[in-house]
Design a protein around this motif. Structure first.
Motif, mmCIF file in Angstrom:
data_model
loop_
_atom_site.group_PDB
_atom_site.id
_atom_site.type_symbol
_atom_site.label_atom_id
_atom_site.label_comp_id
_atom_site.label_asym_id
_atom_site.label_seq_id
_atom_site.Cartn_x
_atom_site.Cartn_y
_atom_site.Cartn_z
ATOM 1 N N ILE A 5 -4.121 3.587 -8.683
ATOM 2 C CA ILE A 5 -4.836 4.286 -7.502
ATOM 3 C C ILE A 5 -5.984 3.215 -7.424
ATOM 4 C CG2 ILE A 5 -6.267 6.051 -6.945
ATOM 5 C CD1 ILE A 5 -4.079 7.614 -8.593
ATOM 6 N N GLY A 6 -6.517 2.551 -8.338
ATOM 7 C CA GLY A 6 -7.781 1.531 -8.231
ATOM 8 C C GLY A 6 -6.936 0.455 -7.188
ATOM 9 N N ILE A 7 -5.746 -0.012 -7.209
ATOM 10 C CA ILE A 7 -5.074 -1.086 -6.541
ATOM 11 C C ILE A 7 -4.593 -0.523 -5.076
ATOM 12 C CG2 ILE A 7 -2.976 -2.109 -6.112
ATOM 13 C CD1 ILE A 7 -2.898 -2.486 -9.270
ATOM 14 N N ILE A 8 -4.481 0.862 -4.970
ATOM 15 C CA ILE A 8 -4.527 1.231 -3.580
ATOM 16 C C ILE A 8 -5.795 1.183 -2.888
ATOM 17 C CG2 ILE A 8 -4.475 3.558 -2.255
ATOM 18 C CD1 ILE A 8 -2.435 4.653 -4.364
ATOM 19 N N GLY A 9 -7.010 1.426 -3.628
ATOM 20 C CA GLY A 9 -8.328 1.168 -2.923
ATOM 21 C C GLY A 9 -8.571 -0.389 -2.592
ATOM 22 N N LEU B 55 0.875 -1.141 -0.151
ATOM 23 C CA LEU B 55 -0.032 0.241 -0.230
ATOM 24 C C LEU B 55 0.770 1.196 0.090
ATOM 25 C CD1 LEU B 55 -3.072 0.954 0.141
ATOM 26 C CD2 LEU B 55 -2.789 1.006 2.566
ATOM 27 N N TRP B 56 1.823 1.189 0.866
ATOM 28 C CA TRP B 56 2.675 2.467 0.882
ATOM 29 C C TRP B 56 3.482 2.713 -0.276
ATOM 30 C CZ3 TRP B 56 1.878 6.665 3.346
ATOM 31 C CH2 TRP B 56 1.086 6.567 4.628
ATOM 32 N N GLY B 57 4.158 1.546 -0.890
ATOM 33 C CA GLY B 57 4.802 1.590 -2.135
ATOM 34 C C GLY B 57 3.900 2.080 -3.268
ATOM 35 N N VAL B 58 2.734 1.643 -3.383
ATOM 36 C CA VAL B 58 1.946 2.260 -4.456
ATOM 37 C C VAL B 58 1.618 3.579 -4.392
ATOM 38 C CG1 VAL B 58 -0.213 1.870 -5.892
ATOM 39 C CG2 VAL B 58 1.315 -0.175 -4.978
ATOM 40 N N THR B 59 1.130 4.034 -2.910
ATOM 41 C CA THR B 59 0.589 5.161 -2.560
ATOM 42 C C THR B 59 1.794 6.480 -2.771
ATOM 43 O OG1 THR B 59 -0.791 4.257 -1.203
ATOM 44 C CG2 THR B 59 -0.438 6.758 -1.101
ATOM 45 N N SER B 60 2.994 5.880 -2.499
ATOM 46 C CA SER B 60 4.003 6.878 -2.347
ATOM 47 C C SER B 60 4.392 7.225 -3.773
ATOM 48 C CB SER B 60 5.458 6.550 -1.460
ATOM 49 O OG SER B 60 5.701 5.215 -2.174
ATOM 50 N N ALA B 61 4.638 6.173 -4.483
ATOM 51 C CA ALA B 61 4.881 6.610 -5.935
ATOM 52 C C ALA B 61 3.792 7.176 -6.743
ATOM 53 C CB ALA B 61 4.934 5.089 -6.786
ATOM 54 N N LEU C 114 -12.310 7.819 -4.658
ATOM 55 C CA LEU C 114 -10.870 7.525 -4.460
ATOM 56 C C LEU C 114 -10.205 7.435 -5.872
ATOM 57 C CD1 LEU C 114 -8.449 6.693 -2.752
ATOM 58 C CD2 LEU C 114 -8.839 4.381 -3.774
ATOM 59 N N VAL C 115 -10.752 6.807 -6.777
ATOM 60 C CA VAL C 115 -10.211 6.637 -8.235
ATOM 61 C C VAL C 115 -10.331 7.988 -9.104
ATOM 62 C CG1 VAL C 115 -10.626 5.506 -10.376
ATOM 63 C CG2 VAL C 115 -10.414 4.121 -8.311
ATOM 64 N N PHE C 116 -11.469 8.484 -9.140
ATOM 65 C CA PHE C 116 -11.324 9.503 -9.907
ATOM 66 C C PHE C 116 -11.002 10.767 -9.321
ATOM 67 C CE2 PHE C 116 -14.647 6.850 -12.265
ATOM 68 C CZ PHE C 116 -14.513 7.379 -13.492
ATOM 69 N N GLY C 117 -11.239 11.046 -8.048
ATOM 70 C CA GLY C 117 -10.621 12.348 -7.174
ATOM 71 C C GLY C 117 -9.039 12.273 -7.249
ATOM 72 N N THR C 118 -8.498 11.031 -6.750
ATOM 73 C CA THR C 118 -6.940 10.981 -6.824
ATOM 74 C C THR C 118 -6.385 11.318 -7.959
ATOM 75 O OG1 THR C 118 -7.425 9.603 -4.759
ATOM 76 C CG2 THR C 118 -5.184 9.812 -5.293
ATOM 77 N N THR C 119 -6.929 10.538 -8.901
ATOM 78 C CA THR C 119 -6.507 10.474 -10.307
ATOM 79 C C THR C 119 -6.150 11.750 -10.854
ATOM 80 O OG1 THR C 119 -7.202 8.134 -10.766
ATOM 81 C CG2 THR C 119 -6.520 9.422 -13.000
ATOM 82 N N VAL C 120 -7.183 12.564 -10.715
ATOM 83 C CA VAL C 120 -7.380 14.128 -11.313
ATOM 84 C C VAL C 120 -6.387 14.631 -10.491
ATOM 85 C CG1 VAL C 120 -9.021 15.905 -11.658
ATOM 86 C CG2 VAL C 120 -9.777 13.632 -12.320
ATOM 87 N N LEU C 121 -6.448 14.618 -9.194
ATOM 88 C CA LEU C 121 -5.573 15.364 -8.377
ATOM 89 C C LEU C 121 -4.116 15.363 -8.527
ATOM 90 C CD1 LEU C 121 -7.672 15.321 -5.075
ATOM 91 C CD2 LEU C 121 -7.068 17.288 -6.173
ATOM 92 N N VAL C 122 -3.627 14.069 -8.618
ATOM 93 C CA VAL C 122 -2.297 13.751 -8.939
ATOM 94 C C VAL C 122 -1.917 14.315 -10.234
ATOM 95 C CG1 VAL C 122 -2.061 12.171 -7.029
ATOM 96 C CG2 VAL C 122 -2.301 11.190 -9.364
ATOM 97 N N THR C 123 -2.664 13.848 -11.339
ATOM 98 C CA THR C 123 -2.517 14.532 -12.568
ATOM 99 C C THR C 123 -2.253 15.944 -12.791
ATOM 100 O OG1 THR C 123 -3.795 12.628 -13.314
ATOM 101 C CG2 THR C 123 -3.140 14.098 -15.020
ATOM 102 N N ILE C 124 -3.192 16.501 -12.035
ATOM 103 C CA ILE C 124 -2.881 17.950 -12.011
ATOM 104 C C ILE C 124 -1.542 18.320 -11.126
ATOM 105 C CG2 ILE C 124 -3.801 20.275 -10.871
ATOM 106 C CD1 ILE C 124 -6.626 19.099 -11.078
ATOM 107 N N ALA C 125 -1.128 17.658 -9.941
ATOM 108 C CA ALA C 125 -0.112 17.936 -9.380
ATOM 109 C C ALA C 125 1.323 17.827 -10.201
ATOM 110 C CB ALA C 125 -0.079 17.049 -8.263
#
Lengths: 258, 258, 258, 258, 258
Positions: free
Chosen positions: C157-161, B191-197, C39-50
């Motif tokens: 990010i789906g895998i994080i979930g 989880l931390w590996g994938v999240t940190s990346a 999780l999937v749509f929010g985080t994906t869009v946010l880290v892409t913007i980042a």
């Protein structure tokens, strides 16, 4: 110039991996099983060698010393040396550099200046030096590729070990007592495959690639410097020109934007 | 120019991940286990450092400030400044720019104009400035590569933690009560590996790469501008030429086709 | 020119996914869970913007309209227009094009012809127009990259979930009744991660990249056309030359070999 | 020059894999199941052939001999040969080389010198020889690509076998006695997929790519040599220039930095 | 020239997959389930279309015929044709080729020779022909990309089907009798995703890419040939020059090194 990034980085990384294992209550010595170690390190090195020539393999072994004990040679230090040579050449003529050459530490710079003193045509000098830069570039790339390839093979070879182990387990389900132990042993191959790739092979490959980049940047700077000396350019202009070729990492950090 | 895309994007992304965990009934603090955190962050940073030089690592740390607090400098704003300098140079001569240089915020533009005032040969000026652009390009690339590498290592290092945990579990199947808890702890490393990346390293790497692109576009625009000033070109033509080099993201959106 | 490939393709793809789920006896509404969607749509869009700047993110949103409602502008249609302008310029002189410019739909062509009428030096015209082509190329690439990046982040990010969900399940094995339901919910995050990437983000990214290619091909054709008009070339030769630059997809299919 | 890296590397790698299996208590003959072997090797070779032409497939088979029994031809040995020719040409004229050509082992060098003797224009000679270098480069690339493609297909085709096997198992859960054996058999397909890729196809592909690189380096050195002979250059300068083109792996190891 | 590599390769690959399934005791018809087939093929084709334009999709369909029934046109055969034309042009003048053009099978060669007869400027002829080569290159690339994209989407879309199936299974654990059957059905989607990619889409993509390479090599050879005819070069030299451009796969195998 010695640079401890690789020896420290890889050494401490192994310490951290072992520490994390101990903190979780694991026993690191349980991971030192002969079959997976033999499989992962033996097969990875052998198939990596198989993908090149014997000479490539030998050079990859030699370059290990560079990766762990060597480091980048300074580009910035070359500038005043070249400027000094240019000043003397302007004052006392190109032939006066014959004495200075003997004191030069840098073989590549010495070769370039010697070619200039010998009266070789400037275009010819540049061509010869650039061919050396290109050959050095290829050699560095090849050594880095050896470890990058090994880092790509290792995890899948670890998987070979794990699948072989699981097949063995599944063929012998009659002894449920042993199941956990056997599956654990099967996974140790994957563990060594992934660990050797990420903590050993890939960092070494990246390091050699980076040292190669820095080395060729330095050689390119010297090519420009020799050309400038030979053309009798103004030492002040040479200093400015070579200074703009020095990598940012040797200058004050210039990355902060407002 | 401050641009909050990265600080906001990464900050909110962590909030969303925690929120999703809470909404599913999970307890985010259960994920804050020392061994996987130490393993993932420690090993990832160490092997990334091992793949370069100490100077690269230092520069990567410095560039964090740029990624989070910095932003792209405007290209469009350079155009009127250069056109103004060109007009004055045409009216009052190149030497008259000596006063203007002192008021310039942009160091790179100031250096270019100073070289021009000093009477350096136009080809020489272009060569020196382009060497600086090229060095800046390489420096930005190297910092971005540091975080891209870390983002590539982190998930597999998380897997190392999970496999080590599973091996530990499989060796100790005697205590079924603890099984769920131990397997859960093993997965926290992945989880931390994938999240940190995905939430930290890769976005920072992409951001630094993008800021580097925008910075070098701006420097290339300045190189053209200084060359135009030195050649005494018509300020109207300079404005038109530099205007066409400004990235579309600073102009009105030009992407909608019919 | 409207081209429905993307709106139809993505729309029907979602229909097919839902249909396949229903045919297998599944209930698509069971997949509409808030936590994984957030999780999937929010985080994906946010880290892409980042990973870029705010301006990049805005431009990516604007380009959505192009992807879904726009389409490629015809290259073939440009040829007769340019040939007509060339004929008139030959007959009545370059200045006579001033009337024709007002009737041109294409802004880029109009700009090129205006520069030619203004008597700008041909090399200067080409340089200005090519700088615009290059800026357009970069802008299209950046928008396409936004969605390509999102498509690369989403599955992980789906895998994080899913891993967060599984950790939660494993910590709470006491309620076996709920196990199936909780594991199912954990996998829904992976489902949305993979689906959003393959059915939404990646196709949009590919589409924008392709439209950008076609747009720059068209702009390059116009650059050649304006240069030909300005040089007073024979309209028949211009037609032949521009015709050979039209992409094969706008000509009769030319791919069948015997 | 024979170079045993590939025959030794691949041969020993298979020995190590078998040894590791035996050391873990496995039975290697249990892995020699017809269906997965047929599936992995048959399908992989067939789809690789399908991705090119029959001529490509034939050439890939022929190049196997090069990979296992051949090796790189020396670049360093070419230098004195060329220098010898240059000296004779200078002393006795270009036509005197007619005798020397008959004694040359190297067909490419012989062709180049013959073209020079025939009085072909130097630019023409260079163009013809460089076209041959480019054709050889493409041919080597294509053969290497065949095995690289096979190495990319094999693991996924192994997965096809495993999933087919698992589907078969899951449809027949009524016989629990057989379960372990059937699942083990299913995994053997993955094992062969991953093993054939990493221990056979990928190393062969890498080897062919590397031999191609070394061969084209040698051909490029010859192109320069022939041009130098034809221009009547100073043999000493030729030796220096060609020497700088010799790959580092044939020179003393030059990678150790301080 | 018909080349059966693709039709045979893909046809036999499907036979081998089915055979392996039967040999393992499986029933291939059990894999022909409507929902996964609809999902994998429908969604993959739709999202691939969504990533381009309608014209791209049409051209991709047309190119299927080329992939399965077409083949590479010979480069070697072009050489004597061009040499014959060059001899006639030298003997009887360029205009005498007007008769020969009518008998040429190759449209591209005919176009080039016609341009030459028309007295078009040699640089103009080369520019027009090279623009056609470049357009053909792009068109081939685009068709190949369609199938390469489909091959990249298919496995992950198969995973969508499997995860949807597993979620469905996990929500309905109450009927243990059906479990095996339902999980098997879920995995069939992955099976079709991986199989369609590796046995169909990717080989077609590779084939189209390769045919495009060979076609453009041939066109480039014709461009050189037309230029040589127009320049009135010596037919013997033309034969030598064009001969060195013929790919090695059409010459005697030249890959065996000692």
């Amino acid at each position: 110039m010695k640079d401890a990034a690789t020896s420290l980085g890889i050494g401490l990384a192994f310490v951290v991996v072992i520490l994390a294992n101990v903190l979780e209550g694991g026993n690191p010595t349980a991971l030192l099983l002969l079959p997976p170690l033999l499989l992962v390190f033996g097969t990875t090195v052998l198939v990596t060698i198989a993908g090149g020539t014997m000479a490539d393999a030998k050079q990859a072994v030699v370059s290990l010393k560079t990766a762990f004990l060597g480091g980048p040679q300074s580009c910035a230090e070359v500038v005043p040396t070249v400027v000094g040579l240019a000043e003397r050449a302007r004052r006392e003529g190109l032939l006066s550099l014959e004495d200075s050459v003997r004191e030069l530490d840098d073989e590549f710079l010495a070769k370039g200046v010697t070619l200039a003193i010998d009266g070789t045509d400037p275009d010819e000098v540049r061509e010869i030096l650039e061919a050396e830069v290109s050959a050095a570039k290829k050699a560095h790339k090849q050594s880095a590729k050896f470890y990058a390839d090994a880092g790509a093979y290792a995890p899948t070879i670890g998987i070979i070990g794990t699948v072989m182990g699981l097949v063995h387990v599944l063929e012998n389900l009659s002894d449920p007592e042993q199941l956990g132990h056997l599956i654990a042993a099967a996974f140790v191959a994957t563990l060594w495959g992934v660990t050797s790739a990420n903590v050993l092979f890939l960092p070494i490959g990246n390091r050699l690639k980076r040292l190669g980049e820095l080395e060729t940047t330095r050689m390119e700077l010297i090519v420009e410097g020799v050309a400038a000396i030979q053309s009798g350019a103004n030492p002040r202009v040479i200093a400015q020109k070579l200074g703009s070729l020095v990598p940012a990492s040797e200058q004050a950090p210039a990355l902060d934007a407002a």
